[in-house]
Motif scaffolding. Structure first.
Motif, PDB file in Angstrom:
ATOM      1  N   SER A 174       0.836  -1.196   0.000  1.00 15.93           N
ATOM      2  CA  SER A 174       0.000   0.000   0.000  1.00 15.93           C
ATOM      3  C   SER A 174       0.873   1.248   0.000  1.00 15.93           C
ATOM      4  CB  SER A 174      -0.905   0.010   1.228  1.00 15.93           C
ATOM      5  OG  SER A 174      -0.123   0.208   2.406  1.00 15.93           O
ATOM      6  N   TYR A 175       0.232   2.383  -0.202  1.00 16.90           N
ATOM      7  CA  TYR A 175       0.974   3.643  -0.186  1.00 16.90           C
ATOM      8  C   TYR A 175       1.619   3.878   1.175  1.00 16.90           C
ATOM      9  CZ  TYR A 175       1.859   8.670   0.011  1.00 16.90           C
ATOM     10  OH  TYR A 175       2.437   9.905   0.191  1.00 16.90           O
ATOM     11  N   GLU A 176       0.882   3.624   2.238  1.00 18.32           N
ATOM     12  CA  GLU A 176       1.428   3.847   3.571  1.00 18.32           C
ATOM     13  C   GLU A 176       2.604   2.916   3.843  1.00 18.32           C
ATOM     14  OE1 GLU A 176       0.894   6.241   5.683  1.00 18.32           O
ATOM     15  OE2 GLU A 176      -0.494   7.122   4.222  1.00 18.32           O
ATOM     16  N   GLU A 177       2.521   1.683   3.378  1.00 20.81           N
ATOM     17  CA  GLU A 177       3.613   0.730   3.580  1.00 20.81           C
ATOM     18  C   GLU A 177       4.860   1.130   2.804  1.00 20.81           C
ATOM     19  OE1 GLU A 177       1.122  -3.421   4.332  1.00 20.81           O
ATOM     20  OE2 GLU A 177       1.535  -2.733   2.287  1.00 20.81           O
ATOM     21  N   ALA A 178       4.676   1.755   1.653  1.00 22.89           N
ATOM     22  CA  ALA A 178       5.800   2.103   0.780  1.00 22.89           C
ATOM     23  C   ALA A 178       6.224   3.561   0.909  1.00 22.89           C
ATOM     24  CB  ALA A 178       5.428   1.816  -0.673  1.00 22.89           C
ATOM     25  N   ARG A 179       5.578   4.293   1.763  1.00 24.65           N
ATOM     26  CA  ARG A 179       5.803   5.741   1.807  1.00 24.65           C
ATOM     27  C   ARG A 179       7.254   6.108   2.116  1.00 24.65           C
ATOM     28  NH1 ARG A 179       1.777  10.133   4.637  1.00 24.65           N
ATOM     29  NH2 ARG A 179       2.938  12.006   4.016  1.00 24.65           N
ATOM     30  N   LYS A 180       7.835   5.500   3.130  1.00 27.59           N
ATOM     31  CA  LYS A 180       9.221   5.810   3.495  1.00 27.59           C
ATOM     32  C   LYS A 180      10.179   5.460   2.357  1.00 27.59           C
ATOM     33  CE  LYS A 180       8.504   7.368   7.665  1.00 27.59           C
ATOM     34  NZ  LYS A 180       8.761   8.791   7.994  1.00 27.59           N
ATOM     35  N   LEU A 181       9.949   4.318   1.728  1.00 26.36           N
ATOM     36  CA  LEU A 181      10.767   3.916   0.582  1.00 26.36           C
ATOM     37  C   LEU A 181      10.651   4.933  -0.540  1.00 26.36           C
ATOM     38  CD1 LEU A 181      12.469   1.823  -1.012  1.00 26.36           C
ATOM     39  CD2 LEU A 181      10.303   0.732  -1.653  1.00 26.36           C
ATOM     40  N   ALA A 182       9.425   5.397  -0.807  1.00 23.99           N
ATOM     41  CA  ALA A 182       9.202   6.369  -1.878  1.00 23.99           C
ATOM     42  C   ALA A 182       9.884   7.695  -1.571  1.00 23.99           C
ATOM     43  CB  ALA A 182       7.704   6.585  -2.076  1.00 23.99           C
ATOM     44  N   GLU A 183       9.799   8.140  -0.331  1.00 24.12           N
ATOM     45  CA  GLU A 183      10.444   9.399   0.060  1.00 24.12           C
ATOM     46  C   GLU A 183      11.957   9.322  -0.139  1.00 24.12           C
ATOM     47  OE1 GLU A 183       9.118   9.883   4.056  1.00 24.12           O
ATOM     48  OE2 GLU A 183       7.227  10.876   3.475  1.00 24.12           O
ATOM     49  N   GLU A 184      12.551   8.196   0.250  1.00 22.39           N
ATOM     50  CA  GLU A 184      13.996   8.024   0.079  1.00 22.39           C
ATOM     51  C   GLU A 184      14.364   7.933  -1.391  1.00 22.39           C
ATOM     52  OE1 GLU A 184      18.058   7.435   1.126  1.00 22.39           O
ATOM     53  OE2 GLU A 184      16.311   8.391   2.047  1.00 22.39           O
ATOM     54  N   HIS A 185      13.550   7.243  -2.162  1.00 26.70           N
ATOM     55  CA  HIS A 185      13.789   7.117  -3.607  1.00 26.70           C
ATOM     56  C   HIS A 185      13.778   8.491  -4.266  1.00 26.70           C
ATOM     57  CE1 HIS A 185      13.776   5.057  -7.489  1.00 26.70           C
ATOM     58  NE2 HIS A 185      12.784   5.846  -7.871  1.00 26.70           N
ATOM     59  N   ILE A 186      12.804   9.297  -3.936  1.00 24.63           N
ATOM     60  CA  ILE A 186      12.685  10.634  -4.524  1.00 24.63           C
ATOM     61  C   ILE A 186      13.824  11.533  -4.062  1.00 24.63           C
ATOM     62  CG2 ILE A 186      11.260  12.736  -4.492  1.00 24.63           C
ATOM     63  CD1 ILE A 186       8.813  10.823  -4.503  1.00 24.63           C
ATOM     64  N   ARG A 187      14.228  11.404  -2.800  1.00 24.90           N
ATOM     65  CA  ARG A 187      15.365  12.188  -2.297  1.00 24.90           C
ATOM     66  C   ARG A 187      16.631  11.854  -3.069  1.00 24.90           C
ATOM     67  NH1 ARG A 187      19.725  12.088   0.767  1.00 24.90           N
ATOM     68  NH2 ARG A 187      19.595   9.835   1.068  1.00 24.90           N
ATOM     69  N   LEU A 188      16.845  10.568  -3.328  1.00 27.30           N
ATOM     70  CA  LEU A 188      18.040  10.153  -4.070  1.00 27.30           C
ATOM     71  C   LEU A 188      17.999  10.646  -5.514  1.00 27.30           C
ATOM     72  CD1 LEU A 188      18.527   6.521  -2.712  1.00 27.30           C
ATOM     73  CD2 LEU A 188      19.921   8.540  -2.207  1.00 27.30           C
ATOM     74  N   ILE A 189      16.809  10.687  -6.102  1.00 25.84           N
ATOM     75  CA  ILE A 189      16.681  11.237  -7.450  1.00 25.84           C
ATOM     76  C   ILE A 189      17.156  12.686  -7.474  1.00 25.84           C
ATOM     77  CG2 ILE A 189      15.019  12.012  -9.192  1.00 25.84           C
ATOM     78  CD1 ILE A 189      13.375   9.529  -8.611  1.00 25.84           C
ATOM     79  N   CYS A 190      16.690  13.468  -6.503  1.00 24.51           N
ATOM     80  CA  CYS A 190      17.060  14.888  -6.464  1.00 24.51           C
ATOM     81  C   CYS A 190      18.549  15.065  -6.190  1.00 24.51           C
ATOM     82  CB  CYS A 190      16.220  15.610  -5.412  1.00 24.51           C
ATOM     83  SG  CYS A 190      14.461  15.708  -5.838  1.00 24.51           S
ATOM     84  N   VAL A 191      19.102  14.221  -5.337  1.00 25.02           N
ATOM     85  CA  VAL A 191      20.544  14.288  -5.055  1.00 25.02           C
ATOM     86  C   VAL A 191      21.333  13.963  -6.319  1.00 25.02           C
ATOM     87  CG1 VAL A 191      22.439  13.171  -3.821  1.00 25.02           C
ATOM     88  CG2 VAL A 191      20.352  13.803  -2.598  1.00 25.02           C
ATOM     89  N   SER A 192      20.905  12.957  -7.053  1.00 27.64           N
ATOM     90  CA  SER A 192      21.623  12.556  -8.264  1.00 27.64           C
ATOM     91  C   SER A 192      21.589  13.648  -9.328  1.00 27.64           C
ATOM     92  CB  SER A 192      21.041  11.260  -8.823  1.00 27.64           C
ATOM     93  OG  SER A 192      19.738  11.480  -9.348  1.00 27.64           O
ATOM     94  N   LEU A 193      20.549  14.465  -9.302  1.00 19.69           N
ATOM     95  CA  LEU A 193      20.442  15.571 -10.254  1.00 19.69           C
ATOM     96  C   LEU A 193      21.091  16.842  -9.735  1.00 19.69           C
ATOM     97  CD1 LEU A 193      16.739  15.062 -11.390  1.00 19.69           C
ATOM     98  CD2 LEU A 193      18.808  14.491 -12.667  1.00 19.69           C
TER      99      LEU A 193
END
Length: 213
Positions: A174-193
């Motif tokens: 679910s979204y709630e179960e994956a929320r922390k993973l998604a936040e970290e994934h998006i943070r890493l995207i921004c760092v890589s850019l």
């Protein structure tokens, strides 16, 4: 339950409300117009009074959901009053939220290749991705080489998010179960850019009117 044959007794709104639950429970491929009508206690001819085929019925539901997604994207952009990394992160999280809260619909829009669906949904999909692309291009505008990447970068970022959403759907997270993973994934995207160096907020530009597209 006895079937009712009079099409006028069955409103379009009721069909959409009950079909939404059926699609969410069984998925697109498992259902037919006949099975949908049977679950509602009507003849399948009653459904054909309002919809020519299953794909058209499903598209009516998808269109409502994507209209909601695009509207939420627009509201986020207006509320921020400018383009920033923070706005980009919020839009990416909203896309993840939409996908994981509507897994069957997301699969139909982005994952499953169904020939009968190809004539539908292209406009809604393009509207959502274009609004996402506008924000990315504005945030990245001052970076070296931004002009040469203005078409490929939004698509690359979408594919990265799509991979995350697809993985979570496959493993029924679910979204709630994956929320922390998604936040970290998006943070890493921004760092890589290297977006931390471009935190300044850019002025809001006039958005395309997606409702009339």
């Amino acid at each position: 339950m006895a079937r009712k044959a009079v099409a006028q007794e069955l409103s379009r709104e009721r069909i959409l409300a009950e079909a939404r639950e059926l699609f969410a429970t069984f998925g697109y491929r498992a259902l037919t117009m006949r099975s949908i009508a049977k679950a509602m206690g009507y003849s399948h001819g009653a459904l054909y009074y309002h919809f020519n085929e299953k794909a058209e019925l499903f598209y009516a539901l998808i269109k409502e959901d994507f209209s909601e997604l695009v509207q939420r994207q627009r509201e986020m952009i207006v509320r921020e009053q400018g383009f920033s990394v923070n706005l980009l992160q919020k839009l990416m999280m909203e896309f993840v939220r939409f996908g994981l809260n509507n897994p069957h619909h997301y699969e139909m829009m982005f994952m499953i290749n169904e020939p009968e669906l190809q004539q539908y949904s292209r406009t809604e999909q393009a509207q959502s991705l274009e609004m996402f692309a506008i924000v990315i291009r504005q945030v990245m505008a001052d970076q070296p080489g931004a002009e040469s990447r203005k078409f490929t970068l939004p698509w690359n970022l979408f594919m990265s998010l799509h991979g995350l959403i697809s993985y979570c759907i496959q493993f029924k997270q679910s979204y709630e179960e994956a929320r922390k993973l998604a936040e970290e994934h998006i943070r890493l995207i921004c760092v890589s850019l290297d977006l931390d160096s471009y935190e300044q907020q850019r002025p809001l530009v006039t958005l395309v009117n997606t409702e009339s597209a």
